[in-house]
Scaffold this motif. Structure first.
Motif, PDB file in Angstrom:
ATOM      1  N   ILE B   4     -69.867-122.606  66.373  1.00  0.00           N
ATOM      2  CA  ILE B   4     -69.369-122.320  67.711  1.00  0.00           C
ATOM      3  C   ILE B   4     -70.516-122.558  68.690  1.00  0.00           C
ATOM      4  CG2 ILE B   4     -67.686-120.581  66.934  1.00  0.00           C
ATOM      5  CD1 ILE B   4     -69.622-118.416  67.935  1.00  0.00           C
ATOM      6  N   VAL B   5     -70.179-122.680  69.964  1.00  0.00           N
ATOM      7  CA  VAL B   5     -71.214-122.863  70.979  1.00  0.00           C
ATOM      8  C   VAL B   5     -71.206-121.649  71.891  1.00  0.00           C
ATOM      9  CG1 VAL B   5     -72.032-124.274  72.893  1.00  0.00           C
ATOM     10  CG2 VAL B   5     -70.979-125.356  70.884  1.00  0.00           C
ATOM     11  N   VAL B   6     -72.387-121.050  72.055  1.00  0.00           N
ATOM     12  CA  VAL B   6     -72.490-119.867  72.903  1.00  0.00           C
ATOM     13  C   VAL B   6     -73.489-120.162  74.013  1.00  0.00           C
ATOM     14  CG1 VAL B   6     -73.144-117.436  72.967  1.00  0.00           C
ATOM     15  CG2 VAL B   6     -71.963-118.358  70.969  1.00  0.00           C
ATOM     16  N   VAL B   7     -73.067-119.925  75.244  1.00  0.00           N
ATOM     17  CA  VAL B   7     -73.960-120.123  76.381  1.00  0.00           C
ATOM     18  C   VAL B   7     -74.464-118.752  76.809  1.00  0.00           C
ATOM     19  CG1 VAL B   7     -74.172-121.077  78.707  1.00  0.00           C
ATOM     20  CG2 VAL B   7     -72.576-122.113  77.068  1.00  0.00           C
ATOM     21  N   ASP B   8     -75.781-118.570  76.802  1.00  0.00           N
ATOM     22  CA  ASP B   8     -76.309-117.240  77.125  1.00  0.00           C
ATOM     23  C   ASP B   8     -76.349-117.021  78.638  1.00  0.00           C
ATOM     24  OD1 ASP B   8     -78.645-118.374  78.148  1.00  0.00           O
ATOM     25  OD2 ASP B   8     -79.759-118.118  76.278  1.00  0.00           O
ATOM     26  N   ARG B   9     -76.866-115.845  79.035  1.00  0.00           N
ATOM     27  CA  ARG B   9     -76.793-115.481  80.457  1.00  0.00           C
ATOM     28  C   ARG B   9     -77.732-116.321  81.315  1.00  0.00           C
ATOM     29  NH1 ARG B   9     -76.909-110.554  77.607  1.00  0.00           N
ATOM     30  NH2 ARG B   9     -74.750-109.975  77.211  1.00  0.00           N
ATOM     31  N   HIS B  49     -68.456-108.492  75.474  1.00  0.00           N
ATOM     32  CA  HIS B  49     -67.634-109.242  76.432  1.00  0.00           C
ATOM     33  C   HIS B  49     -68.136-110.689  76.585  1.00  0.00           C
ATOM     34  CE1 HIS B  49     -66.432-109.402  81.012  1.00  0.00           C
ATOM     35  NE2 HIS B  49     -65.701-110.204  80.274  1.00  0.00           N
ATOM     36  N   VAL B  50     -67.216-111.637  76.449  1.00  0.00           N
ATOM     37  CA  VAL B  50     -67.555-113.050  76.673  1.00  0.00           C
ATOM     38  C   VAL B  50     -66.458-113.704  77.517  1.00  0.00           C
ATOM     39  CG1 VAL B  50     -68.786-113.302  74.464  1.00  0.00           C
ATOM     40  CG2 VAL B  50     -66.350-113.880  74.580  1.00  0.00           C
ATOM     41  N   TYR B  51     -66.791-114.842  78.108  1.00  0.00           N
ATOM     42  CA  TYR B  51     -65.773-115.681  78.745  1.00  0.00           C
ATOM     43  C   TYR B  51     -65.509-116.855  77.828  1.00  0.00           C
ATOM     44  CZ  TYR B  51     -67.436-113.068  82.786  1.00  0.00           C
ATOM     45  OH  TYR B  51     -67.819-112.065  83.636  1.00  0.00           O
ATOM     46  N   PHE B  75     -67.496-105.268  83.032  1.00  0.00           N
ATOM     47  CA  PHE B  75     -67.662-105.653  84.428  1.00  0.00           C
ATOM     48  C   PHE B  75     -67.340-107.124  84.591  1.00  0.00           C
ATOM     49  CE2 PHE B  75     -70.699-102.285  83.435  1.00  0.00           C
ATOM     50  CZ  PHE B  75     -70.204-101.304  84.275  1.00  0.00           C
ATOM     51  N   SER B  76     -67.044-107.506  85.831  1.00  0.00           N
ATOM     52  CA  SER B  76     -66.765-108.904  86.144  1.00  0.00           C
ATOM     53  C   SER B  76     -65.782-109.498  85.145  1.00  0.00           C
ATOM     54  CB  SER B  76     -68.052-109.734  86.151  1.00  0.00           C
ATOM     55  OG  SER B  76     -69.021-109.101  86.940  1.00  0.00           O
ATOM     56  N   VAL B  77     -64.667-108.826  84.983  1.00  0.00           N
ATOM     57  CA  VAL B  77     -63.646-109.295  84.045  1.00  0.00           C
ATOM     58  C   VAL B  77     -62.841-110.413  84.699  1.00  0.00           C
ATOM     59  CG1 VAL B  77     -61.625-108.608  82.709  1.00  0.00           C
ATOM     60  CG2 VAL B  77     -63.530-107.020  82.990  1.00  0.00           C
ATOM     61  N   GLU B  78     -62.670-111.506  83.987  1.00  0.00           N
ATOM     62  CA  GLU B  78     -61.905-112.638  84.504  1.00  0.00           C
ATOM     63  C   GLU B  78     -60.711-112.893  83.594  1.00  0.00           C
ATOM     64  OE1 GLU B  78     -62.647-114.062  87.306  1.00  0.00           O
ATOM     65  OE2 GLU B  78     -64.676-113.258  87.630  1.00  0.00           O
ATOM     66  N   LEU B 100     -71.680-115.692  77.385  1.00  0.00           N
ATOM     67  CA  LEU B 100     -71.947-114.244  77.385  1.00  0.00           C
ATOM     68  C   LEU B 100     -71.736-113.695  78.798  1.00  0.00           C
ATOM     69  CD1 LEU B 100     -75.188-113.856  75.203  1.00  0.00           C
ATOM     70  CD2 LEU B 100     -72.787-113.881  74.490  1.00  0.00           C
ATOM     71  N   ALA B 101     -70.996-112.589  78.911  1.00  0.00           N
ATOM     72  CA  ALA B 101     -70.728-111.980  80.215  1.00  0.00           C
ATOM     73  C   ALA B 101     -71.901-111.087  80.603  1.00  0.00           C
ATOM     74  CB  ALA B 101     -69.443-111.174  80.141  1.00  0.00           C
ATOM     75  N   PRO B 102     -72.049-110.794  81.911  1.00  0.00           N
ATOM     76  CA  PRO B 102     -73.156-109.911  82.319  1.00  0.00           C
ATOM     77  C   PRO B 102     -73.003-108.540  81.690  1.00  0.00           C
ATOM     78  CG  PRO B 102     -71.662-110.325  84.163  1.00  0.00           C
ATOM     79  CD  PRO B 102     -71.215-111.211  83.047  1.00  0.00           C
ATOM     80  N   GLU B 103     -74.132-107.904  81.421  1.00  0.00           N
ATOM     81  CA  GLU B 103     -74.099-106.549  80.873  1.00  0.00           C
ATOM     82  C   GLU B 103     -74.274-105.554  81.996  1.00  0.00           C
ATOM     83  OE1 GLU B 103     -77.242-106.294  78.038  1.00  0.00           O
ATOM     84  OE2 GLU B 103     -75.814-106.185  76.400  1.00  0.00           O
ATOM     85  N   GLY B 104     -73.863-104.326  81.763  1.00  0.00           N
ATOM     86  CA  GLY B 104     -74.114-103.256  82.736  1.00  0.00           C
ATOM     87  C   GLY B 104     -75.612-103.118  82.973  1.00  0.00           C
TER      88      GLY B 104
END
Ligand SMILES: Cc1cc2nc3c(=O)[nH]c(=O)nc-3n(C[C@H](O)[C@H](O)[C@H](O)COP(=O)(O)OP(=O)(O)OC[C@H]3O[C@@H](n4cnc5c(N)ncnc54)[C@H](O)[C@@H]3O)c2cc1C
Ligand code: FES
Lengths: 351, 105
Positions: B4-9, B49-51, B75-78, B100-104
């Protein structure tokens, strides 16, 4: 520190054998193991209840890997552990965080909590899991500027919120309860949630819907994007609606309720050897790099560590053996079974 | 090996080996990318949480009610937000791309 230090304590110190930091499953079982050896325990937890992760994160979920308990729920396990610990009369100090630790002249430890409770004890057991549960902070720009003044994660004095424009974010019980509690005294309450569904108790949701229908509470479906204000005082928040529209809502005080996360907190400053956010211990006594301070359960690290409740129970039993030596240096410890020892059975109150 | 491909923050792309039957959260954590997964994949913490990349949105099973509820604590749920512990990897997902979604704070 001089001998009179006790007399000068602001609050009368509590003297005990063991202070356990964290009342999760492992802290609770440590009460039992220590109790069998005749040691008394006081427990500190910054939650308002005992049970740690089991009670806070998954009270209704099933656990299948507790020996001889083919099935129980998170809360069910906690209830049984409380029953098992009960003969040893543990004392609980909830809603407070173990804060600072120092050494007394007589060699014992002095531990003070965030609410000023002071303990003197020869042994400290850290059963802090993944750390203290603390509110999750939204990743909004400049949020730290407003925290404590305009952004609150808990309401301590309702009166301080009178006639304010309050924005409450979240969809769970805390968000709904505070919406219902604060709307009579605030000048305006806006509830912001990402979707038009709420997981709070149905009764609270109904009440909230009624207030919204009567224009007494403003409900916004969307997420907070930006904080607007100056010098630590919020003036408005920017909301992004589900279809991407941006708009502002006036706001003096924001109460975000996005659940809890765990962080090590003040224990990180206690001078113990750490491996990332875990406390390293030996596997004979589960003692930290500082004699007299133990770490058991999810918080500790040693080669082969498994973060299971089962492992924490084992660690508690071995810890208690060494703790006894610190607490009763002049006594000899004999190994006995609960099945056959009348002494142990007396302690358990079964005979 | 599947991947899989994961793009970090920070926007950095990572190609990660993926095993059938592993949760995407577990794959990301196993490669020591910064994802907490505090609850170990029980859908109880929202720290995974990921997009999901738009191209993949309709190719993975939709979120269940429990996951949607838990996302209330993120947070920042899309629309393309997912809890990565609720996506089970299988060969159908070869090349899945998530951010990866932003963390708190
Ligand atoms: C969803 C989920 C499912 C799980 N399922 C299983 C399972 O099936 N089997 C299994 O064996 N394990 C399971 N676990 C893991 C298990 O819950 C943990 O191993 C266990 O809770 C660890 O217990 P503990 O007592 O060490 O710590 P915790 O349960 O984390 O308790 C620690 C307590 O210490 C408090 N604390 C920390 N620092 C301080 C401080 N400075 N001052 C005051 N209080 C403090 C915290 O508030 C917390 O209440 C699961 C975990 C989760 C989240
Ligand atoms: S790991 Fe906790 S919700 Fe996914």
């Amino acid at each position: 520190m001089d001998e009179n230090v006790i007399a000068f304590e602001k609050n009368q110190p509590i003297e005990t054998d063991i202070v356990i930091v964290g009342a999760g499953p492992v802290g609770l079982f440590a009460v039992f193991e220590a109790g069998l050896l005749g040691l008394n325990c006081h427990l500190i937890d910054n939650l308002d209840k005992v049970g740690g992760q089991c009670a806070e994160l998954y009270p209704e979920k099933p656990i299948y890997d507790i020996p001889a308990l083919p099935y129980c729920t998170g809360q069910g396990l906690v209830d049984e552990l409380m029953k098992q610990a009960d003969p040893f009369k543990p004392a609980f100090h909830l809603n407070q965080q173990a804060d600072s630790l120092s050494k007394l002249e007589d060699g014992r430890w002095r531990l003070e909590t965030s609410t000023g409770t002071v303990f003197h004890a020869p042994v400290i057991v850290i059963a802090a899991g993944a750390g203290s549960f603390v509110p999750r902070r939204p990743p909004l720009e400049n949020i730290e500027e407003y925290e404590g003044s305009s952004i609150l994660y808990a309401v301590r004095k309702m009166e301080a919120l009178r006639d304010k424009k309050i924005v409450i974010a979240g969809g769970g019980d805390s968000a709904l309860d505070w919406t219902l509690n604060l709307h009579p005294l605030a000048s305006q309450v806006t509830l912001v949630h990402r979707r038009d569904q709420f997981r709070a108790a149905p009764d609270s949701v109904d009440k909230m819907r009624q207030l919204v229908a009567n224009d007494e509470v403003d409900l916004q479906i969307g997420q907070i994007k930006e904080l607007k204000g100056e010098g630590g005082q919020l003036e408005a928040i920017q909301i992004k609606s589900s279809d991407g529209e941006l708009y502002e809502v006036p706001c003096d005080v924001l109460l975000p309720f996005f659940g809890l996360k765990m962080e090590l907190g003040p224990i990180a400053e206690w001078g113990l050897n750490l491996d990332r956010d875990l406390i390293t211990v030996d596997t004979e006594k589960f003692e930290t790099s500082v004699p007299g301070i133990f770490a058991i359960g999810d918080i500790n690290y040693y080669p082969g560590k498994l973060k299971l409740i089962l492992s924490g129970f084992h660690e508690a039993a071995l810890m208690a053996q060494q703790a006894f030596r610190y607490c009763r240096p002049d006594e000899k410890l004999v190994f006995r079974y609960t099945t056959s020892s009348t002494d142990l059975q007396k302690k358990l109150g079964v005979i | 090996m599947s991947y899989i491909v994961v793009v970090d923050r920070e926007g950095q792309e990572h190609r990660l080996d993926a095993l059938n039957g592993w949760r995407v959260m577990e794959i990301i954590r196993d490669h020591e990318l910064p994802i907490k997964g505090e609850c170990g994949g029980c859908c109880s913490c929202a720290t995974c949480h990921v997009y999901v990349d738009e191209a993949w949105r309709d190719r993975i099973p939709k979120r269940e009610d429990e996951e949607d509820e838990m996302l209330d604590e993120a947070f920042s749920v899309e629309d393309n937000s997912r809890l990565s512990c609720q996506i089970l990897f299988s060969e159908d997902l070869e090349g899945l791309r998530v951010y990866l979604a932003p963390e708190g704070a």
